[in-house]
Design a protein around this motif. Structure first.
Motif, PDB file in Angstrom:
ATOM      1  N   MET A   1       0.831  -1.175   0.000  1.00  0.00           N
ATOM      2  CA  MET A   1       0.000   0.000   0.000  1.00  0.00           C
ATOM      3  C   MET A   1       0.884   1.250   0.000  1.00  0.00           C
ATOM      4  O   MET A   1       0.671   2.157  -0.800  1.00  0.00           O
ATOM      5  CB  MET A   1      -0.914  -0.040   1.225  1.00  0.00           C
ATOM      6  CG  MET A   1      -1.857   1.100   1.331  1.00  0.00           C
ATOM      7  SD  MET A   1      -2.989   0.953   2.718  1.00  0.00           S
ATOM      8  CE  MET A   1      -1.888   0.988   4.095  1.00  0.00           C
ATOM      9  N   ASN A   4       2.673   1.684  -3.364  1.00  0.00           N
ATOM     10  CA  ASN A   4       1.792   2.211  -4.410  1.00  0.00           C
ATOM     11  C   ASN A   4       1.583   3.717  -4.263  1.00  0.00           C
ATOM     12  O   ASN A   4       1.609   4.454  -5.249  1.00  0.00           O
ATOM     13  CB  ASN A   4       0.440   1.493  -4.401  1.00  0.00           C
ATOM     14  CG  ASN A   4       0.511   0.119  -5.029  1.00  0.00           C
ATOM     15  OD1 ASN A   4       1.316  -0.131  -5.904  1.00  0.00           O
ATOM     16  ND2 ASN A   4      -0.332  -0.774  -4.554  1.00  0.00           N
ATOM     17  N   LEU A   5       1.377   4.196  -3.048  1.00  0.00           N
ATOM     18  CA  LEU A   5       1.172   5.628  -2.826  1.00  0.00           C
ATOM     19  C   LEU A   5       2.437   6.425  -3.142  1.00  0.00           C
ATOM     20  O   LEU A   5       2.378   7.490  -3.760  1.00  0.00           O
ATOM     21  CB  LEU A   5       0.721   5.887  -1.388  1.00  0.00           C
ATOM     22  CG  LEU A   5      -0.687   5.411  -1.041  1.00  0.00           C
ATOM     23  CD1 LEU A   5      -0.944   5.532   0.457  1.00  0.00           C
ATOM     24  CD2 LEU A   5      -1.733   6.171  -1.843  1.00  0.00           C
ATOM     25  N   THR A  84      -5.768  -0.942  -5.576  1.00  0.00           N
ATOM     26  CA  THR A  84      -5.212  -1.878  -4.599  1.00  0.00           C
ATOM     27  C   THR A  84      -5.179  -1.246  -3.215  1.00  0.00           C
ATOM     28  O   THR A  84      -5.558  -1.872  -2.218  1.00  0.00           O
ATOM     29  CB  THR A  84      -3.803  -2.326  -5.022  1.00  0.00           C
ATOM     30  OG1 THR A  84      -3.887  -2.998  -6.281  1.00  0.00           O
ATOM     31  CG2 THR A  84      -3.169  -3.234  -3.993  1.00  0.00           C
ATOM     32  N   VAL A  85      -4.734   0.001  -3.140  1.00  0.00           N
ATOM     33  CA  VAL A  85      -4.734   0.726  -1.867  1.00  0.00           C
ATOM     34  C   VAL A  85      -6.146   0.760  -1.293  1.00  0.00           C
ATOM     35  O   VAL A  85      -6.369   0.444  -0.117  1.00  0.00           O
ATOM     36  CB  VAL A  85      -4.175   2.159  -2.037  1.00  0.00           C
ATOM     37  CG1 VAL A  85      -4.398   2.989  -0.785  1.00  0.00           C
ATOM     38  CG2 VAL A  85      -2.695   2.116  -2.406  1.00  0.00           C
ATOM     39  N   TYR A  86      -7.110   1.136  -2.126  1.00  0.00           N
ATOM     40  CA  TYR A  86      -8.504   1.228  -1.686  1.00  0.00           C
ATOM     41  C   TYR A  86      -8.987  -0.120  -1.143  1.00  0.00           C
ATOM     42  O   TYR A  86      -9.603  -0.186  -0.072  1.00  0.00           O
ATOM     43  CB  TYR A  86      -9.387   1.681  -2.852  1.00  0.00           C
ATOM     44  CG  TYR A  86     -10.831   1.879  -2.480  1.00  0.00           C
ATOM     45  CD1 TYR A  86     -11.263   3.073  -1.915  1.00  0.00           C
ATOM     46  CD2 TYR A  86     -11.772   0.874  -2.687  1.00  0.00           C
ATOM     47  CE1 TYR A  86     -12.588   3.269  -1.566  1.00  0.00           C
ATOM     48  CE2 TYR A  86     -13.098   1.056  -2.340  1.00  0.00           C
ATOM     49  CZ  TYR A  86     -13.494   2.253  -1.785  1.00  0.00           C
ATOM     50  OH  TYR A  86     -14.811   2.430  -1.434  1.00  0.00           O
ATOM     51  N   ILE A  88      -7.255  -2.677   0.084  1.00  0.00           N
ATOM     52  CA  ILE A  88      -6.581  -3.027   1.342  1.00  0.00           C
ATOM     53  C   ILE A  88      -7.170  -2.233   2.501  1.00  0.00           C
ATOM     54  O   ILE A  88      -7.455  -2.777   3.568  1.00  0.00           O
ATOM     55  CB  ILE A  88      -5.060  -2.779   1.231  1.00  0.00           C
ATOM     56  CG1 ILE A  88      -4.430  -3.787   0.261  1.00  0.00           C
ATOM     57  CG2 ILE A  88      -4.388  -2.847   2.596  1.00  0.00           C
ATOM     58  CD1 ILE A  88      -2.992  -3.471  -0.109  1.00  0.00           C
ATOM     59  N   VAL A  89      -7.369  -0.940   2.291  1.00  0.00           N
ATOM     60  CA  VAL A  89      -7.901  -0.084   3.351  1.00  0.00           C
ATOM     61  C   VAL A  89      -9.307  -0.534   3.742  1.00  0.00           C
ATOM     62  O   VAL A  89      -9.629  -0.669   4.924  1.00  0.00           O
ATOM     63  CB  VAL A  89      -7.880   1.398   2.924  1.00  0.00           C
ATOM     64  CG1 VAL A  89      -8.638   2.264   3.914  1.00  0.00           C
ATOM     65  CG2 VAL A  89      -6.441   1.881   2.782  1.00  0.00           C
ATOM     66  N   SER A  92      -9.510  -3.738   5.644  1.00  0.00           N
ATOM     67  CA  SER A  92      -8.970  -3.587   6.999  1.00  0.00           C
ATOM     68  C   SER A  92      -9.884  -2.775   7.902  1.00  0.00           C
ATOM     69  O   SER A  92      -9.530  -2.497   9.042  1.00  0.00           O
ATOM     70  CB  SER A  92      -7.599  -2.896   6.926  1.00  0.00           C
ATOM     71  OG  SER A  92      -6.709  -3.658   6.146  1.00  0.00           O
ATOM     72  N   LEU A  96     -10.219   6.320   3.645  1.00  0.00           N
ATOM     73  CA  LEU A  96      -9.277   7.182   2.920  1.00  0.00           C
ATOM     74  C   LEU A  96      -9.817   8.594   2.829  1.00  0.00           C
ATOM     75  O   LEU A  96     -11.010   8.793   2.625  1.00  0.00           O
ATOM     76  CB  LEU A  96      -9.081   6.663   1.490  1.00  0.00           C
ATOM     77  CG  LEU A  96      -8.237   5.415   1.329  1.00  0.00           C
ATOM     78  CD1 LEU A  96      -8.564   4.721   0.027  1.00  0.00           C
ATOM     79  CD2 LEU A  96      -6.775   5.761   1.410  1.00  0.00           C
ATOM     80  N   VAL A 110      -4.538   7.730   5.017  1.00  0.00           N
ATOM     81  CA  VAL A 110      -5.045   6.373   5.179  1.00  0.00           C
ATOM     82  C   VAL A 110      -5.315   6.152   6.659  1.00  0.00           C
ATOM     83  O   VAL A 110      -4.390   6.235   7.488  1.00  0.00           O
ATOM     84  CB  VAL A 110      -4.025   5.339   4.663  1.00  0.00           C
ATOM     85  CG1 VAL A 110      -4.536   3.926   4.890  1.00  0.00           C
ATOM     86  CG2 VAL A 110      -3.681   5.588   3.211  1.00  0.00           C
TER      87      VAL A 110
END
Length: 115
Positions: A1, A4-5, A84-86, A88-89, A92, A96, A110
């Motif tokens: 994550m 990627n950011l 992918t970030v979205y 995972i967040v 969990s 965001l 995040v």
């Protein structure tokens, strides 16, 4: 994550600029990129990635988490980094918040629930 950011921030600054990564702990999540507001206070860890790059238009911001959406030239990006970030967040239990404007850079906050 985080990779990627940071890669997105690098690509948004082709002529250089600053990249800042911060962490903090907060009790409440502010309004988020997907319109979620958390009225319940509980501890969250916050990862913020800020760049001084080109920033995003309102149109790009509405699609930034769409799988395969990219503003890069063909062959330069898959369009999967922010989706992918979205994912995972959200998986969990996090949120965001994105602050961005053309010419003013971008900051991704995040929020992940502390355990």
């Amino acid at each position: 994550m985080l990779v990627n950011l940071v890669l997105n921030a690098r690509d948004a600054r082709p002529g250089g600029g600053e990249l800042t990564v911060r962490t903090a702990e907060v009790e409440r999540v502010p309004d988020t990129a997907d319109g979620v507001h958390s009225p319940t206070a509980r501890p969250f860890a916050v990862l913020s990635v800020q760049d001084t790059g080109c920033g995003m238009t309102a149109e790009v911001r509405t699609r930034m988490f769409d799988p395969f959406f990219t503003t890069k030239e063909p062959g330069q990006g898959s369009g999967l980094g922010l989706s992918t970030v979205y994912g995972i967040v959200k998986q969990s239990g996090g949120h965001l918040q994105v602050d961005s404007a053309p010419g003013e850079g971008t900051t991704f906050h995040v929020y992940l629930p502390c355990s």
